[in-house]
Design a protein around this motif. Structure first.
Motif, PDB file in Angstrom:
ATOM      1  N   PHE A 391       0.830  -1.199   0.000  1.00  0.00           N
ATOM      2  CA  PHE A 391       0.000   0.000   0.000  1.00  0.00           C
ATOM      3  C   PHE A 391       0.871   1.258   0.000  1.00  0.00           C
ATOM      4  CE2 PHE A 391      -2.984  -3.148   1.468  1.00  0.00           C
ATOM      5  CZ  PHE A 391      -4.190  -2.719   0.949  1.00  0.00           C
ATOM      6  N   GLY A 392       1.978   1.195   0.707  1.00  0.00           N
ATOM      7  CA  GLY A 392       2.873   2.344   0.707  1.00  0.00           C
ATOM      8  C   GLY A 392       3.490   2.606  -0.648  1.00  0.00           C
ATOM      9  N   VAL A 393       3.778   1.526  -1.382  1.00  0.00           N
ATOM     10  CA  VAL A 393       4.342   1.694  -2.724  1.00  0.00           C
ATOM     11  C   VAL A 393       3.311   2.327  -3.664  1.00  0.00           C
ATOM     12  CG1 VAL A 393       5.210   0.430  -4.734  1.00  0.00           C
ATOM     13  CG2 VAL A 393       5.984  -0.190  -2.444  1.00  0.00           C
ATOM     14  N   VAL A 394       2.066   1.826  -3.570  1.00  0.00           N
ATOM     15  CA  VAL A 394       0.997   2.381  -4.413  1.00  0.00           C
ATOM     16  C   VAL A 394       0.750   3.850  -4.065  1.00  0.00           C
ATOM     17  CG1 VAL A 394      -1.453   2.204  -5.030  1.00  0.00           C
ATOM     18  CG2 VAL A 394      -0.053   0.144  -4.787  1.00  0.00           C
ATOM     19  N   ALA A 395       0.730   4.136  -2.773  1.00  0.00           N
ATOM     20  CA  ALA A 395       0.513   5.542  -2.377  1.00  0.00           C
ATOM     21  C   ALA A 395       1.662   6.422  -2.851  1.00  0.00           C
ATOM     22  CB  ALA A 395       0.377   5.619  -0.856  1.00  0.00           C
ATOM     23  N   GLY A 396       2.869   5.901  -2.822  1.00  0.00           N
ATOM     24  CA  GLY A 396       4.010   6.688  -3.303  1.00  0.00           C
ATOM     25  C   GLY A 396       3.952   6.935  -4.793  1.00  0.00           C
ATOM     26  N   ILE A 397       3.457   5.964  -5.548  1.00  0.00           N
ATOM     27  CA  ILE A 397       3.352   6.144  -6.998  1.00  0.00           C
ATOM     28  C   ILE A 397       2.319   7.213  -7.341  1.00  0.00           C
ATOM     29  CG2 ILE A 397       2.640   5.019  -9.155  1.00  0.00           C
ATOM     30  CD1 ILE A 397       3.887   2.447  -8.060  1.00  0.00           C
ATOM     31  N   PHE A 398       1.129   7.110  -6.664  1.00  0.00           N
ATOM     32  CA  PHE A 398       0.090   8.087  -6.948  1.00  0.00           C
ATOM     33  C   PHE A 398       0.379   9.448  -6.328  1.00  0.00           C
ATOM     34  CE2 PHE A 398      -2.335   4.286  -7.965  1.00  0.00           C
ATOM     35  CZ  PHE A 398      -3.073   4.679  -9.027  1.00  0.00           C
ATOM     36  N   GLY A 399       1.323   9.502  -5.457  1.00  0.00           N
ATOM     37  CA  GLY A 399       1.650  10.796  -4.852  1.00  0.00           C
ATOM     38  C   GLY A 399       2.619  11.622  -5.680  1.00  0.00           C
ATOM     39  N   MET A 400       3.084  11.095  -6.789  1.00  0.00           N
ATOM     40  CA  MET A 400       3.996  11.864  -7.649  1.00  0.00           C
ATOM     41  C   MET A 400       3.240  13.011  -8.339  1.00  0.00           C
ATOM     42  SD  MET A 400       6.294   8.877  -9.339  1.00  0.00           S
ATOM     43  CE  MET A 400       7.228   7.749  -8.327  1.00  0.00           C
ATOM     44  N   ASN A 401       3.910  14.063  -8.576  1.00  0.00           N
ATOM     45  CA  ASN A 401       3.309  15.292  -9.110  1.00  0.00           C
ATOM     46  C   ASN A 401       3.388  15.287 -10.641  1.00  0.00           C
ATOM     47  OD1 ASN A 401       2.126  17.773  -9.267  1.00  0.00           O
ATOM     48  ND2 ASN A 401       3.939  18.916  -8.603  1.00  0.00           N
ATOM     49  N   PHE A 402       2.487  14.475 -11.258  1.00  0.00           N
ATOM     50  CA  PHE A 402       2.345  14.517 -12.718  1.00  0.00           C
ATOM     51  C   PHE A 402       0.890  14.208 -13.023  1.00  0.00           C
ATOM     52  CE2 PHE A 402       3.625  10.253 -11.553  1.00  0.00           C
ATOM     53  CZ  PHE A 402       2.749   9.440 -12.231  1.00  0.00           C
ATOM     54  N   PRO A 403       0.343  14.842 -14.069  1.00  0.00           N
ATOM     55  CA  PRO A 403      -1.091  14.702 -14.381  1.00  0.00           C
ATOM     56  C   PRO A 403      -1.354  13.420 -15.147  1.00  0.00           C
ATOM     57  CG  PRO A 403      -0.091  16.299 -15.839  1.00  0.00           C
ATOM     58  CD  PRO A 403       0.978  15.896 -14.910  1.00  0.00           C
ATOM     59  N   ILE A 404      -2.414  12.678 -14.727  1.00  0.00           N
ATOM     60  CA  ILE A 404      -2.908  11.508 -15.456  1.00  0.00           C
ATOM     61  C   ILE A 404      -4.421  11.584 -15.467  1.00  0.00           C
ATOM     62  CG2 ILE A 404      -0.909  10.034 -14.977  1.00  0.00           C
ATOM     63  CD1 ILE A 404      -2.501   8.715 -12.777  1.00  0.00           C
TER      64      ILE A 404
END
Length: 443
Positions: A391-404
């Motif tokens: 869950f921490g890995v997923v949260a870290g991926i979605f926490g990156m500052n780029f638009p999707i």
């Protein structure tokens, strides 16, 4: 018991009382001289005088005070044998057979046994007092009514003949010489004392060990440690007594040395025989003191006399050796009886030690089981931590500052949580099945 203590303890000398009173008398300088110092004890300790309880063959006892050198001359013992009886030192159990005495050091019983008397170190220990009382009881003729004794005496006086026991020795199967009776009482006292201590240790040990198996605590472990230390010390003492008896039984020479009464009677017989032979020779010399021709005293008679004396001595030595071989069996049976007793005590202590070892093994198995359970629990926690880390890995991926485009959908967050949770649970189940397959966890 109190009367026996008063009878056995030596009375205090008047000099000791005067010295003690003078020691408490105030000095002109305002201080007490020799405060805390026993002057009489120092004097006796310097001279080596010790108090002994003497028990003779008739059962009479008295207290004597003898120094070390007098005791050495009296019993014909070296100084090292007397050191074995010194209460200031701790020596292992020993039974020594000497020319005129038997030195016995068995637990609290420290004594010197001769053909006529037993000398025990005077002590207030209950074992010593019981030993003296038991020895007196066995040496004192009892159990036969006085009327029967007087009738036997009148009958023997009328017949004018000696009894068979006086002529051929006591042929009773229970007859023992004086030194063996004293040695038997000492062995019995030592074996009984050690067996009683082993029984007390058993009574204390088994409930304590059973309580330790049900509840493992620091207090119970400390009690078991003390119990095991006492058991090891007692086992060493019992083993030493057993080895000493076994060593005596294996050595026929040492057993033959312990027949003090027989050796004393043999020495007296040879002494009286030498005296009679010297008297015969003196009479013979007086009868032939007159001048006689050398032809009238042929040397053949002297040669014949010498040959007969040599043959007689050889015959007596062979007969004495055969009798010693037969008589050794008497002492060997006595030692064997108490060897069985002390061996039974040793087996009892060995069984107790094995029970303690089994208890320790059981406790170690329990601790190993608890340790394994803790390891399994730690393994599960580590696996669960790995799943949560997803869950921490997923949260870290979605926490990156780029638009999707996924951020614009309102149901995207819910689907991300559901997919991540299912994936984590699947990974956790795979790990658990792998651990069970490898038998790292109970099924």
């Amino acid at each position: 018991m109190a009367d026996l203590k008063e009878r056995l303890l030596p009375p205090k000398p008047a000099s000791a009382i005067n010295l003690r009173e003078s020691s408490y008398r105030p000095s002109p300088f305002g201080r007490q001289p020799f405060q805390g110092v026993d002057v009489v004890g120092l004097k006796k300790r310097g001279q080596g005088i010790r108090s002994w309880i003497r028990v003779d063959s008739s059962g009479d006892s008295q207290v004597i005070e003898v120094d070390k050198f007098t005791m050495m001359r009296r019993c014909d013992l070296p100084a090292r044998d007397l050191r074995l009886l010194d209460p200031l030192f701790v020596y292992p159990s020993t039974i020594l057979g000497r020319e005129r005495a038997i030195v016995v050091n068995l637990e609290q019983i420290r004594c010197i046994i001769t053909a006529d008397e037993v000398l025990i170190l005077n002590s207030l220990d209950s074992c010593v007092l019981q030993y003296v009382m038991e020895l007196q009881r066995r040496l004192t003729p009892s159990g036969v009514p006085e009327v029967w004794q007087t009738d036997n005496a009148d009958l023997s006086r009328r017949r004018g003949s000696k009894s068979f026991d006086n002529v051929f020795g006591n042929t009773s199967p229970d007859y023992l010489p004086f030194e063996f009776s004293a040695l038997e009482v000492a062995l019995e006292a030592a074996c009984t004392f050690l067996d009683s201590q082993a029984a007390e240790l058993e009574i204390e040990a088994y409930p304590l060990l059973d309580g330790l198996t049900s509840k493992i605590s620091t207090l119970n472990l400390e009690r078991v440690r003390r119990l095991k230390s006492r058991l090891v010390a007692l086992t060493r003492r019992v083993q030493k007594v057993r080895d000493e008896i076994e060593q005596l039984m294996d050595d026929d020479g040492d057993m033959a040395e312990m027949y003090l009464t027989e050796k004393k009677s043999r020495m007296e017989t040879s002494f009286y025989g030498d005296q009679s032979l010297m008297g015969y020779r003196s009479n013979d010399c007086a009868s032939i003191s007159a001048p006689v021709s050398p032809v009238s005293s042929p040397p053949e008679s002297r040669r014949l006399e010498k040959t007969l004396s040599l043959a007689r001595s050889r015959h007596e030595s062979m007969r004495s050796s055969d009798s010693n071989t037969e008589r050794i069996e008497e002492l060997e049976m006595l030692l064997e009886a108490y060897f069985v007793v002390i061996d039974s005590t040793l087996n009892k202590l060995t069984s107790l030690k094995e029970y303690i070892d089994d208890t320790e093994d059981f406790i170690n198995i329990q601790l190993d089981n608890v340790r394994n359970q803790l390891i399994q629990f730690e393994l599960l926690l580590t696996t669960a931590t790995f799943v949560v880390a997803i869950f921490g890995v997923v949260a870290g991926i979605f926490g990156m500052n780029f638009p999707i485009s996924l951020f614009d959908s309102p149901a995207a967050f819910k689907w991300v949580l559901i997919i991540t949770g299912i994936t984590g649970m699947a990974i956790f189940c795979v790990f658990v099945l792998f651990f069970k397959h490898r038998r790292l966890m109970p099924l």
